[in-house]
Design an enzyme around this catalytic site. Structure first.
Site, PDB file in Angstrom:
ATOM      1  N   PRO A 211       1.157  -2.545 -14.323  1.00  0.00           N
ATOM      2  CA  PRO A 211       0.285  -1.875 -15.299  1.00  0.00           C
ATOM      3  C   PRO A 211      -1.132  -2.455 -15.312  1.00  0.00           C
ATOM      4  O   PRO A 211      -2.108  -1.731 -15.467  1.00  0.00           O
ATOM      5  CB  PRO A 211       1.008  -2.113 -16.629  1.00  0.00           C
ATOM      6  CG  PRO A 211       2.452  -2.263 -16.243  1.00  0.00           C
ATOM      7  CD  PRO A 211       2.461  -2.917 -14.897  1.00  0.00           C
TER       8      PRO A 211
ATOM      9  N   GLU B 267      -1.738   3.731  -2.153  1.00  0.00           N
ATOM     10  CA  GLU B 267      -1.749   2.854  -0.962  1.00  0.00           C
ATOM     11  C   GLU B 267      -3.165   2.342  -0.652  1.00  0.00           C
ATOM     12  O   GLU B 267      -3.544   2.170   0.506  1.00  0.00           O
ATOM     13  CB  GLU B 267      -1.074   3.540   0.229  1.00  0.00           C
ATOM     14  CG  GLU B 267       0.360   3.895  -0.118  1.00  0.00           C
ATOM     15  CD  GLU B 267       1.311   4.011   1.023  1.00  0.00           C
ATOM     16  OE1 GLU B 267       1.091   3.396   2.069  1.00  0.00           O
ATOM     17  OE2 GLU B 267       2.305   4.726   0.841  1.00  0.00           O
TER      18      GLU B 267
HETATM   19  N1  CAA Z   1      -2.190  -8.094   7.029  1.00  0.00           N
HETATM   20  C1  CAA Z   1      -1.804  -9.381   6.997  1.00  0.00           C
HETATM   21  N2  CAA Z   1      -2.373 -10.304   6.159  1.00  0.00           N
HETATM   22  C2  CAA Z   1      -3.359  -9.876   5.353  1.00  0.00           C
HETATM   23  C3  CAA Z   1      -3.805  -8.547   5.349  1.00  0.00           C
HETATM   24  C4  CAA Z   1      -3.177  -7.637   6.230  1.00  0.00           C
HETATM   25  N3  CAA Z   1      -3.562  -6.360   6.283  1.00  0.00           N
HETATM   26  N4  CAA Z   1      -4.794  -8.409   4.445  1.00  0.00           N
HETATM   27  C5  CAA Z   1      -4.984  -9.617   3.905  1.00  0.00           C
HETATM   28  N5  CAA Z   1      -4.118 -10.504   4.458  1.00  0.00           N
HETATM   29  C6  CAA Z   1      -4.026 -11.948   4.167  1.00  0.00           C
HETATM   30  C7  CAA Z   1      -5.360 -12.610   4.480  1.00  0.00           C
HETATM   31  O1  CAA Z   1      -5.437 -13.001   5.815  1.00  0.00           O
HETATM   32  C8  CAA Z   1      -5.331 -13.795   3.537  1.00  0.00           C
HETATM   33  O2  CAA Z   1      -4.500 -14.789   4.081  1.00  0.00           O
HETATM   34  P1  CAA Z   1      -4.861 -16.362   3.916  1.00  0.00           P
HETATM   35  O3  CAA Z   1      -4.924 -16.627   2.460  1.00  0.00           O
HETATM   36  O4  CAA Z   1      -3.742 -17.056   4.610  1.00  0.00           O
HETATM   37  O5  CAA Z   1      -6.188 -16.545   4.569  1.00  0.00           O
HETATM   38  C9  CAA Z   1      -4.602 -13.258   2.319  1.00  0.00           C
HETATM   39  O6  CAA Z   1      -3.843 -12.132   2.771  1.00  0.00           O
HETATM   40  C10 CAA Z   1      -5.541 -12.823   1.203  1.00  0.00           C
HETATM   41  O7  CAA Z   1      -6.451 -11.872   1.735  1.00  0.00           O
HETATM   42  P2  CAA Z   1      -7.732 -11.398   0.920  1.00  0.00           P
HETATM   43  O8  CAA Z   1      -8.502 -12.628   0.506  1.00  0.00           O
HETATM   44  O9  CAA Z   1      -8.428 -10.378   1.727  1.00  0.00           O
HETATM   45  O10 CAA Z   1      -7.041 -10.780  -0.382  1.00  0.00           O
HETATM   46  P3  CAA Z   1      -7.678 -10.125  -1.667  1.00  0.00           P
HETATM   47  O11 CAA Z   1      -6.973 -10.651  -2.847  1.00  0.00           O
HETATM   48  O12 CAA Z   1      -9.175 -10.212  -1.625  1.00  0.00           O
HETATM   49  O13 CAA Z   1      -7.198  -8.588  -1.543  1.00  0.00           O
HETATM   50  C11 CAA Z   1      -7.320  -6.313  -0.878  1.00  0.00           C
HETATM   51  C12 CAA Z   1      -7.486  -7.786  -0.516  1.00  0.00           C
HETATM   52  C13 CAA Z   1      -7.660  -5.575   0.411  1.00  0.00           C
HETATM   53  C14 CAA Z   1      -8.242  -5.860  -1.985  1.00  0.00           C
HETATM   54  C15 CAA Z   1      -5.835  -6.057  -1.261  1.00  0.00           C
HETATM   55  O14 CAA Z   1      -5.542  -6.627  -2.516  1.00  0.00           O
HETATM   56  C16 CAA Z   1      -5.480  -4.585  -1.276  1.00  0.00           C
HETATM   57  O15 CAA Z   1      -5.204  -4.000  -0.230  1.00  0.00           O
HETATM   58  N6  CAA Z   1      -5.438  -3.952  -2.476  1.00  0.00           N
HETATM   59  C17 CAA Z   1      -4.947  -2.591  -2.612  1.00  0.00           C
HETATM   60  C18 CAA Z   1      -3.500  -2.601  -2.969  1.00  0.00           C
HETATM   61  C19 CAA Z   1      -2.818  -1.328  -2.606  1.00  0.00           C
HETATM   62  O16 CAA Z   1      -3.074  -0.718  -1.582  1.00  0.00           O
HETATM   63  N7  CAA Z   1      -1.878  -0.926  -3.437  1.00  0.00           N
HETATM   64  C20 CAA Z   1      -1.076   0.214  -3.148  1.00  0.00           C
HETATM   65  C21 CAA Z   1       0.205   0.153  -3.912  1.00  0.00           C
HETATM   66  S1  CAA Z   1       1.571   0.830  -3.085  1.00  0.00           S
HETATM   67  C22 CAA Z   1       1.498   2.494  -3.265  1.00  0.00           C
HETATM   68  O17 CAA Z   1       0.511   3.039  -3.649  1.00  0.00           O
HETATM   69  C23 CAA Z   1       2.730   3.197  -2.833  1.00  0.00           C
HETATM   70  C24 CAA Z   1       2.853   4.599  -3.293  1.00  0.00           C
HETATM   71  O18 CAA Z   1       2.900   4.918  -4.449  1.00  0.00           O
HETATM   72  C25 CAA Z   1       3.011   5.645  -2.298  1.00  0.00           C
END
Ligand code: CAA
Length: 386
Positions: free
Chosen positions: A128, A366
Site C-alpha cells: 500500500p 511492472e
Molecule cells: N537485475 C538485477 N539486479 C538489479 C536490477 C536488475 N534489473 N536492478 C537493480 N538491481 C540491483 C542493483 O545492481 C543493486 O545491487 P547492489 O546493491 O548489489 O549494487 C540493487 O539491485 C539496488 O539497485 P538500485 O540502487 O538501482 O535500486 P533502487 O532502490 O534505486 O530501485 C528501481 C530501482 C528501478 C526504481 C526499482 O525499485 C524498480 O524497478 N521499481 C519499480 C517496481 C515495479 O516495477 N513494480 C511492479 C510491481 S509488480 C506488478 O506490477 C505485477 C502486476 O501487477 C502485473
C-alpha cells in the site's frame, strides 16, 4: 539480422491466433463487462502450453524461447488484454523466477504444475505504501527460534491473479535496517493459514484479470519455501521484472494492434463527405502513424526477448525500452482509435473503449513509464561513462 520467424515460432503464432480468435475474442467484451475471470480460456491455455511457454518440457512447459512467448502474448492480448496479463504473470513473474532461482524440490512442487496450467501463479512485490520504490517494502519475515519457518507480516497490494492464484511469490525484510539487502523472496501457497486474500479491486480496465491485496498476519512460511539466497530478494524481484516487462510490452502490442485493426476496418466502412473516411488524409495520417509505432514497438519487444533468450547478457535496458515504448504506443493508438470512431468510439457497443481502458495499465504496472525512463537513463549514463 534476420527478421524471419522460425517454423516453430510461426506455429505457436498460428496456434495462439486461432485459439484467441475462437475461444477468447468472442467473449472478451462480456468478460470485461461482467469482470468475469476467463476460467475456461485459462484452462485451455494450460492445455495448449501457453502458461509456461519458455519453461523446459521437463518442468511442465513448452520448451520454447522468449520470442515464441512474446508472439503468443501479442495474439492473446489482441483478443483480450485481461487474459493476456493472466498469462503474462504466470509465465514471467511466477514460472520464470522459479526456473532461475528455484531448487529442484521447489520446481517439482510449483513450477511443473504452474507451467502446465494446473495451478496459477502470482507475484507480490508492491505494498500500500510502496510501489515504484520497491525497496521500501514494509513486509517482514522473522525467522522462528527453531529455524523452521519465517513469521511473515505485512500487506501486498494490487496483486494480479491474487484472488485466482494458487501460489504467490512475496518479498519481505529480515532486517529492515539493511535496506534492500535484507529482502528475501518466499513462496506462499494460497490458501495458507495467516494469509487473507482481499476483495477484488474494481478496476478501470483489464477487468477480467482479478487483482487484490494479500494480507499476511503471523503467517508461517517454511524455510524451504525461500526462493534464492539471503539478501537476494531484491535481485530476484528486479531480474524477474526485467522479463515481466517484456511480457507487458507484448501485451501492450496486442492491445495496440487490436485498436489499430478496429479503427482501420471502421475507416473503410464509415462514410463522410461522400466517401469512406479511410480516403481522408486526416485519417490516413493517423493510420500510418499507428502502423509505424506498432511496428517499432514490436521490433523493440522482439529485440528484448531475443536478448533474454541469449541467457548470458543483461537485458534490463532493452526490456525497459520495449515496455516504455509499447505501453505508450498502446495508449496513443487506442486514443487515436477512439477518435477515428468518433462518437461511436465512446460507446460500450464498440471495442475501442475497452482497448483504451486496457492500454492505460500497461503504462503503470511492472514499473511505471517514469520508472522505465529512470532505468533506461541509468543504463545509458553508465554506458556513456564507460
Ligand atoms: N537485475 C538485477 N539486479 C538489479 C536490477 C536488475 N534489473 N536492478 C537493480 N538491481 C540491483 C542493483 O545492481 C543493486 O545491487 P547492489 O546493491 O548489489 O549494487 C540493487 O539491485 C539496488 O539497485 P538500485 O540502487 O538501482 O535500486 P533502487 O532502490 O534505486 O530501485 C528501481 C530501482 C528501478 C526504481 C526499482 O525499485 C524498480 O524497478 N521499481 C519499480 C517496481 C515495479 O516495477 N513494480 C511492479 C510491481 S509488480 C506488478 O506490477 C505485477 C502486476 O501487477 C502485473
Amino acid at each position: 539480422m534476420d527478421f524471419k520467424l522460425t517454423e516453430e515460432q510461426q506455429m505457436i503464432r498460428d496456434m495462439a491466433r486461432s485459439f484467441a480468435e475462437k475461444d477468447v475474442a468472442p467473449y472478451a467484451a462480456e468478460w470485461d463487462e461482467k469482470a468475469e475471470f476467463p476460467t475456461a480460456a485459462v484452462k485451455k491455455m494450460g492445455e495448449l502450453g501457453l502458461m509456461g511457454v519458455a519453461v523446459p518440457e521437463a518442468w511442465g512447459g513448452s520448451g520454447m524461447d522468449q520470442i515464441s512467448y512474446v508472439i503468443a502474448m501479442e495474439e492473446i492480448s489482441a483478443a483480450c488484454a485481461s487474459t493476456g496479463v493472466i498469462m503474462s504473470v504466470n509465465n514471467s513473474l511466477a514460472c520464470d523466477p522459479l526456473l532461475r532461482f528455484g531448487t529442484d524440490a521447489q520446481k517439482a512442487r510449483w513450477l511443473k504444475p504452474m507451467a502446465s496450467g494446473k495451478i496459477l501463479g502470482s507475484f507480490a512485490l508492491s505494498e500500500p505504501a510502496s510501489g515504484s520504490d520497491a525497496g521500501a517494502a514494509e513486509m517482514t519475515a522473522q525467522l522462528s527460534e527453531d529455524g523452521r519457518y519465517y513469521l511473515v507480516n505485512g500487506t501486498k497490494n494490487f496483486i494480479t491473479n491474487g484472488p485466482s492464484a494458487d501460489m504467490t511469490i512475496i518479498f519481505a525484510h529480515t532486517d529492515r535496517a539493511k535496506g534492500h539487502k535484507s529482502l528475501i523472496a518466499l513462496i506462499a501457497d494460497i490458501p495458507t493459514p495467516g494469509l487473507t486474500v482481499g476483495p477484488k479491486e474494481n478496476k478501470m480496465g483489464i477487468k477480467a484479470a482479478w487483482c487484490s491485496q494479500l494480507i499476511f498476519e503471523d503467517c508461517k512460511i517454511p524455510v524451504e519455501n525461500q526462493l534464492g539466497g539471503m539478501g537476494e530478494g531484491f535481485k530476484v524481484a528486479m531480474s524477474t521484472l526485467d522479463g515481466g516487462r517484456i511480457g507487458i510490452a507484448a501485451q501492450a502490442l496486442g492491445i495496440a494492434r487490436a485498436a489499430f485493426e478496429a479503427a482501420g476496418r471502421y475507416s473503410l466502412e464509415r462514410q463522410a463527405f461522400g466517401k469512406p473516411i479511410a480516403h481522408l488524409q486526416a485519417i490516413q495520417f493517423k493510420l500510418a502513424d499507428m502502423a509505424t509505432r506498432i511496428d517499432a514497438a514490436r521490433l523493440l519487444t522482439l529485440r528484448a526477448a531475443s536478448l533474454k533468450d541469449k541467457g548470458n547478457v543483461r537485458y534490463t535496458k532493452a526490456a525497459a525500452m520495449a515496455k516504455l515504448y509499447a505501453s505508450e504506443t498502446a495508449m496513443w493508438v487506442a486514443t487515436q482509435a477512439v477518435q477515428v470512431f468518433g462518437g461511436y468510439g465512446y460507446l460500450h457497443d464498440y471495442p475501442v473503449q475497452r482497448h483504451f481502458r486496457d492500454a492505460k495499465i500497461t503504462e503503470i504496472y511492472e514499473g511505471t513509464s517514469e520508472i522505465q525512463r529512470l532505468v533506461i537513463a541509468a543504463a545509458t549514463l553508465k554506458e556513456l561513462a564507460g
